[in-house]
Design a protein around this motif. Structure first.
Motif, PDB file in Angstrom:
ATOM      1  N   VAL A 417      46.824  33.292-141.563  1.00  0.00           N
ATOM      2  CA  VAL A 417      46.997  33.412-140.107  1.00  0.00           C
ATOM      3  C   VAL A 417      47.695  32.169-139.562  1.00  0.00           C
ATOM      4  N   TRP A 418      48.770  32.391-138.824  1.00  0.00           N
ATOM      5  CA  TRP A 418      49.610  31.312-138.302  1.00  0.00           C
ATOM      6  C   TRP A 418      49.726  31.477-136.792  1.00  0.00           C
ATOM      7  N   VAL A 419      50.137  30.426-136.115  1.00  0.00           N
ATOM      8  CA  VAL A 419      50.336  30.533-134.667  1.00  0.00           C
ATOM      9  C   VAL A 419      51.719  29.992-134.299  1.00  0.00           C
ATOM     10  N   ALA A 420      52.273  30.517-133.215  1.00  0.00           N
ATOM     11  CA  ALA A 420      53.526  29.983-132.668  1.00  0.00           C
ATOM     12  C   ALA A 420      53.499  30.190-131.166  1.00  0.00           C
ATOM     13  N   GLY A 421      54.200  29.330-130.468  1.00  0.00           N
ATOM     14  CA  GLY A 421      54.258  29.447-129.006  1.00  0.00           C
ATOM     15  C   GLY A 421      54.637  28.110-128.417  1.00  0.00           C
ATOM     16  N   ASP A 422      54.974  28.113-127.137  1.00  0.00           N
ATOM     17  CA  ASP A 422      55.419  26.867-126.490  1.00  0.00           C
ATOM     18  C   ASP A 422      54.326  25.817-126.450  1.00  0.00           C
ATOM     19  N   TRP A 423      53.067  26.228-126.651  1.00  0.00           N
ATOM     20  CA  TRP A 423      51.929  25.311-126.574  1.00  0.00           C
ATOM     21  C   TRP A 423      51.636  24.625-127.905  1.00  0.00           C
ATOM     22  N   THR A 424      52.290  25.014-128.973  1.00  0.00           N
ATOM     23  CA  THR A 424      52.035  24.355-130.259  1.00  0.00           C
ATOM     24  C   THR A 424      52.723  22.977-130.227  1.00  0.00           C
ATOM     25  N   ASP A 425      52.565  22.235-131.288  1.00  0.00           N
ATOM     26  CA  ASP A 425      53.007  20.840-131.302  1.00  0.00           C
ATOM     27  C   ASP A 425      54.522  20.757-131.479  1.00  0.00           C
ATOM     28  N   THR A 426      55.262  21.062-130.402  1.00  0.00           N
ATOM     29  CA  THR A 426      56.723  21.136-130.508  1.00  0.00           C
ATOM     30  C   THR A 426      57.398  19.834-130.106  1.00  0.00           C
ATOM     31  N   GLY A 427      56.650  18.935-129.445  1.00  0.00           N
ATOM     32  CA  GLY A 427      57.293  17.729-128.897  1.00  0.00           C
ATOM     33  C   GLY A 427      57.929  17.994-127.547  1.00  0.00           C
ATOM     34  N   TYR A 428      57.906  19.230-127.109  1.00  0.00           N
ATOM     35  CA  TYR A 428      58.445  19.600-125.800  1.00  0.00           C
ATOM     36  C   TYR A 428      57.291  20.012-124.894  1.00  0.00           C
ATOM     37  N   PRO A 429      57.512  19.997-123.569  1.00  0.00           N
ATOM     38  CA  PRO A 429      56.526  20.679-122.710  1.00  0.00           C
ATOM     39  C   PRO A 429      56.646  22.191-122.917  1.00  0.00           C
ATOM     40  N   ALA A 430      56.013  22.983-122.059  1.00  0.00           N
ATOM     41  CA  ALA A 430      56.087  24.446-122.219  1.00  0.00           C
ATOM     42  C   ALA A 430      57.460  24.926-121.773  1.00  0.00           C
ATOM     43  N   VAL A 431      58.382  25.007-122.714  1.00  0.00           N
ATOM     44  CA  VAL A 431      59.740  25.444-122.395  1.00  0.00           C
ATOM     45  C   VAL A 431      60.245  26.429-123.450  1.00  0.00           C
ATOM     46  N   LEU A 432      61.324  27.106-123.090  1.00  0.00           N
ATOM     47  CA  LEU A 432      61.900  28.135-123.958  1.00  0.00           C
ATOM     48  C   LEU A 432      62.274  27.577-125.327  1.00  0.00           C
ATOM     49  N   GLU A 433      62.898  26.393-125.325  1.00  0.00           N
ATOM     50  CA  GLU A 433      63.343  25.822-126.596  1.00  0.00           C
ATOM     51  C   GLU A 433      62.144  25.535-127.507  1.00  0.00           C
ATOM     52  N   GLY A 434      61.048  25.073-126.912  1.00  0.00           N
ATOM     53  CA  GLY A 434      59.843  24.818-127.707  1.00  0.00           C
ATOM     54  C   GLY A 434      59.348  26.115-128.319  1.00  0.00           C
ATOM     55  N   ALA A 435      59.348  27.192-127.522  1.00  0.00           N
ATOM     56  CA  ALA A 435      58.879  28.491-128.017  1.00  0.00           C
ATOM     57  C   ALA A 435      59.751  28.961-129.182  1.00  0.00           C
TER      58      ALA A 435
END
Ligand SMILES: Cc1cc2nc3c(=O)[nH]c(=O)nc-3n(C[C@H](O)[C@H](O)[C@H](O)COP(=O)(O)OP(=O)(O)OC[C@H]3O[C@@H](n4cnc5c(N)ncnc54)[C@H](O)[C@@H]3O)c2cc1C
Length: 455
Positions: A417-435
């Motif tokens: 089980v894996w997760v993805a989304g703008d809230w994961t540890d992307t280094g970005y705030p909640a933005v499209l590029e992070g997602a």
């Protein structure tokens, strides 16, 4: 391999595209009737047309998103209005524009020095703060808020009100006194501080958000044109919520969704944190699962509202995107004003980030004062009468970007089980590029894990 993806937002669709390209058989489940998640088009019954659930802008620095669109055969230059960095207030008093022809970072320095509406001292203070940040390799004091950083770098109050606070709320959807300074520094680094000047370009979609690329992905999936082998197939199911996950008795760790019988080698959960937490809680506990669920539960969210106005006559703004001066004491909640991309040039979009205060007002009062705000700040430009309007409030538009938030990577403690989304540890705030990056990285990590020799 069989991969299930729960959520057809930009993260889920990016994961689906990457996994299909890697040769997997991918099945996307989206609970809404439309693809796109928090960046989607909706039919407005009042305006009788398709509009976005909220005005979005992208940056030239959004390279993963632009690459994805190009991989789908889309022409990104035609899909957006590309504007060199420019901040221009609707009343014309403030105007900062990166001059053409100068390489980064001189375009920012020259833009700031030649800005109209800022004093010499304010310009120097802004440049000083940026160069200190660059020298510190974009590292902020630990756990600092943006307000603390502004105080530390002695930014004049007027500069904070005119530039820093609006930029912070626009990029983090979090007010300066709560916003994480480190995340803000990353935004500044990747846009204003980037080596290429195109990174700071602002990209305004010419199409509705679902049409921008999710529709194209769906078309390619339907025609079977995605994927590198005949076995690689992408199925996209809308109006199909997933309510629970379970492991198949044998052979473990294959997964099943709800009462379905299809077996998946991996599941990528691409909903927001409350939805992901709910689904993970349907699985049996494993080592580390309590901490993981606890961290997901710590996310808080903030709303964004978008007011779309339909005018009785065509009307062209001085620029496709203008700043509005926010003054909550007068009910002037609007922060940015956008020219609609309709052919008739009759639509305007007013964006209100950090919109919790707006939501506490009676709707009609809030609308009347925002319309008054436009009349005042657009001054003598002769804005035509308003025929009708639509106000869309996304209550959980983004997570609140506060210091100390623990953002997980794509891996969870549950096998498969894996997760993805703008809230994961992307280094970005909640933005499209992070997602988009998060989805792509999750699919790559799943592929690597599935190809690992089993012990
Ligand atoms: C009004 C507004 C303005 C914004 N402005 C900007 C901007 O200008 N620039 C920018 O970069 N970003 C902006 N953002 C943020 C951007 O929209 C998000 O970062 C991005 O869309 C998040 O994508 P995601 O795929 O991570 O999550 P989501 O878009 O939330 O996608 C999750 C999807 O999962 C589905 N789902 C959840 N649970 C289940 C389930 N159990 N079963 C099936 N499906 C499920 C949901 O229906 C949803 O479609 C804005 C957001 C809003 C709301």
């Amino acid at each position: 391999m069989q991969i299930a993806i729960v959520g057809g937002g930009w993260a889920g669709l990016s994961a689906a595209h990457t996994a299909a390209q890697m040769g997997h058989n991918v099945h996307v489940f989206e609970s809404a009737g439309t693809l796109g998640g928090r960046a989607r088009s909706v039919h407005s019954p009042t305006l009788n047309t398709a509009i976005d659930n909220g005005q979005h802008i992208l940056l030239g620095a959004y390279t993963a998103t632009l690459e994805l669109m190009q991989a789908l055969g889309l022409n990104t230059e035609q899909s957006f209005i590309r504007l060199p960095l420019s901040l221009r207030s609707a009343d014309g008093n403030l105007h900062m524009r990166a001059p053409a022809g100068l390489p980064a970072p001189f375009h920012i320095v020259a833009g700031l020095l030649s800005a109209r509406g800022l004093t010499w001292g304010e310009k120097q203070a802004a440049l000083r703060a940026m160069s200190q940040l660059r020298r510190a390799n974009w590292k902020m004091p630990r756990a600092a808020t943006v307000q603390e950083w502004l105080a530390l770098t002695r930014q004049p109050l007027r500069l904070q009100r005119l530039i820093w606070a609006p930029l912070c709320v626009a990029t983090l959807n979090t007010p300066v006194n709560q916003a994480c300074a480190q995340l803000f520094a990353y935004v500044l680094r990747d846009s204003l501080g980037a080596a290429s000047r195109s990174a700071s370009d602002m990209l305004i979609p010419r199409h509705t958000l679902t049409e921008l690329w999710p529709t194209r992905l769906a078309e390619l999936a339907r025609s079977g044109a995605l994927g590198t082998s005949p076995a690689a197939r992408l199925r996209l199911c809308t109006s199909t919520p997933v309510r629970s996950l379970r492991y198949a008795a044998q052979p473990s760790p294959r997964l099943m969704l709800d009462e379905g019988t299809e077996l998946y080698d991996a599941v990528i959960l691409c909903g927001n944190t409350p939805s992901t937490e709910r689904l993970l809680a349907t699985l049996p506990p494993v080592q580390g699962s309590d901490t993981f669920l606890h961290d997901l539960g710590a996310f808080k969210h903030a709303p964004i509202a978008t007011l779309t106005l339909e005018l009785t006559e065509p009307f062209t703004l001085a620029a496709p995107m203008l700043m509005l001066h926010e003054d909550r004491t007068r009910g002037h909640y609007g922060q940015w004003l956008f020219q609609g991309q309709d052919n008739g040039r009759r639509l305007l979009h007013v964006v209100i980030s950090d919109a919790a205060t707006l939501m506490q007002q009676p709707r009609e009062t809030a609308l009347a004062s925002m319309i008054e705000q436009l009349r005042v700040q657009l001054g003598g430009t002769g804005m035509p009468a308003i025929r009708r309007h639509a106000l869309i409030v996304e209550k959980r538009a983004t997570f609140l970007a506060i210091p100390g938030l623990k953002r997980p990577g794509n891996r969870t403690p549950w096998p498969g089980v894996w997760v993805a989304g703008d809230w994961t540890d992307t280094g970005y705030p909640a933005v499209l590029e992070g997602a988009v990056r998060s989805g792509r990285n999750a699919a790559r990590a799943v592929d690597a894990a599935l190809n690992e020799p089993r012990a």
